[in-house]
Enzyme design. Structure first.
Site, mmCIF file in Angstrom:
data_model
loop_
_atom_site.group_PDB
_atom_site.id
_atom_site.type_symbol
_atom_site.label_atom_id
_atom_site.label_comp_id
_atom_site.label_asym_id
_atom_site.label_seq_id
_atom_site.Cartn_x
_atom_site.Cartn_y
_atom_site.Cartn_z
ATOM 1 C CG MET A 29 -1.900 -1.197 1.170
ATOM 2 S SD MET A 29 -3.455 -0.903 1.997
ATOM 3 C CE MET A 29 -2.906 -0.556 3.645
ATOM 4 N N GLY A 35 11.159 -2.683 5.683
ATOM 5 C CA GLY A 35 10.443 -3.966 5.687
ATOM 6 C C GLY A 35 10.030 -4.347 4.268
ATOM 7 C CG HIS A 36 7.049 -2.056 2.207
ATOM 8 N ND1 HIS A 36 6.898 -0.943 2.992
ATOM 9 C CD2 HIS A 36 5.844 -2.660 2.189
ATOM 10 C CE1 HIS A 36 5.651 -0.870 3.414
ATOM 11 N NE2 HIS A 36 4.985 -1.898 2.953
HETATM 12 O O1 PAF Z 1 -0.230 -5.807 3.514
HETATM 13 C C1 PAF Z 1 -0.632 -4.866 2.792
HETATM 14 O O2 PAF Z 1 0.029 -3.837 2.635
HETATM 15 C C2 PAF Z 1 -1.987 -4.979 2.114
HETATM 16 O O3 PAF Z 1 -2.907 -5.613 2.930
HETATM 17 C C3 PAF Z 1 -1.916 -5.645 0.739
HETATM 18 C C4 PAF Z 1 -1.466 -7.094 0.835
HETATM 19 C C5 PAF Z 1 -0.964 -4.875 -0.156
HETATM 20 C C6 PAF Z 1 -3.303 -5.625 0.085
HETATM 21 O O4 PAF Z 1 -3.776 -4.338 -0.092
#
Ligand code: PAF
Length: 285
Positions: A29, A35-36
């Site tokens: 999102m 982390g990402h």
């Molecule tokens: O974990 C997240 O950021 C959200 O729930 C996801 C998996 C991108 C779905 O919108």
């Protein structure tokens, strides 16, 4: 490459597939943090081409949640992705994803609804409908990108378990790759919502990892009775913390356990300074 439409992504992926390239997807999102980045790095290592989706999915926010104030940092996100070797950042608008006007009413949108047993607990209890929104958008992203691998953080452990279940139940041809929680040196699990915390709240937020680590130490010393392990948490809590849940569950099927073992995951949600934070740990790790 920053793309905003489903059509453009499909065309690009089709071309990759023709060449036999392995495609990875990291659904996010946005408001990307380390982390990402750890998910993205794993994806880049494992796949020939990586798509990162950046979409604040309106249908997974419940009434009164932070949809409007959720941090949106697309420029910085795109730069981080470019630097990490991502091929496409897919940032659709809500209308692009759901069609004009569709999301204003459940009556007009097809949803993917995960099983009640998996959603009537933990975050699903207070966030009614949240996992319907998550499964629906993730399923759509799988259909749009058709990835060979999709990468999800262990931080949202209930989400990960539910997505694995959806993939199995619906025979979706993708392999889900779970990625470990990334923490600050202090122990605080990284989350886009940490941006809402004041410096003081950030210190108080350590209560989540402290409780989990202490439970894990007690478990490693031989304590397996869940009631007794839960008891150890209370001395960490004070007036700054609003504990929502502390639960012990089998990490494969979210069955509650009374005697812990190495397949038990401990889940915690606690509000600190009005910000709802979650964390979890696998016992024995
Ligand atoms: O974990 C997240 O950021 C959200 O729930 C996801 C998996 C991108 C779905 O919108």
């Amino acid at each position: 490459m920053l793309l905003h439409t489903i059509k453009e992504v499909r065309e690009q992926v089709k071309e990759w597939k023709k060449r036999g390239l392995v495609v990875g997807l990291v659904p996010t999102m946005g408001a990307l943090h380390a982390g990402h980045l750890s998910l993205i790095k794993k994806a880049v290592e494992r796949c020939d081409r990586v798509v990162v989706s950046v979409f604040v999915n309106p249908i997974q926010f419940c009434p009164g949640e932070d949809l409007d104030k959720y941090p949106r940092t697309l420029e910085a996100d795109t730069k981080m992705c470019d630097d990490a070797g991502v091929s496409i950042v897919f940032a659709p608008s809500p209308n692009e994803m759901y069609g004009e006007g569709q999301i204003s009413s459940n009556d007009f949108l097809t949803y993917v609804i995960p099983p009640f047993f998996y959603v009537n607990k933990l975050c699903g209890k207070s966030r009614v409908g949240h996992f319907d929104g998550v499964c629906t958008v993730v399923n759509k992203l799988f259909n749009i990108v058709q990835p060979d691998f999709a990468f999800f953080g262990q931080k949202d452990a209930q989400q990960l378990i539910i997505i694995k279940k959806m993939v199995k139940d619906l025979n979706i041809p993708v392999e889900i790759v779970p990625c470990p929680i990334v923490r600050e040196e202090s122990g605080l699990a990284l989350s886009s919502r940490n941006k809402y915390l004041s410096d003081e709240d950030k210190k108080e937020a350590l209560v989540l990892s402290k409780i989990l680590n202490n439970i894990n130490s007690c478990y490693k010393r031989g304590l397996t009775d869940v009631d007794a392990l839960k008891e150890t948490a209370y001395s960490f809590l004070n007036e700054h913390h609003e504990l929502e849940y502390l639960e012990f569950m089998n990490q494969d099927d979210l069955e509650e356990v009374t005697i812990a073992d190495n397949n038990t995951r401990v889940f915690i949600a606690c509000k600190v300074g009005g910000v709802r934070l979650i964390d979890n740990i696998l016992l024995g790790e």
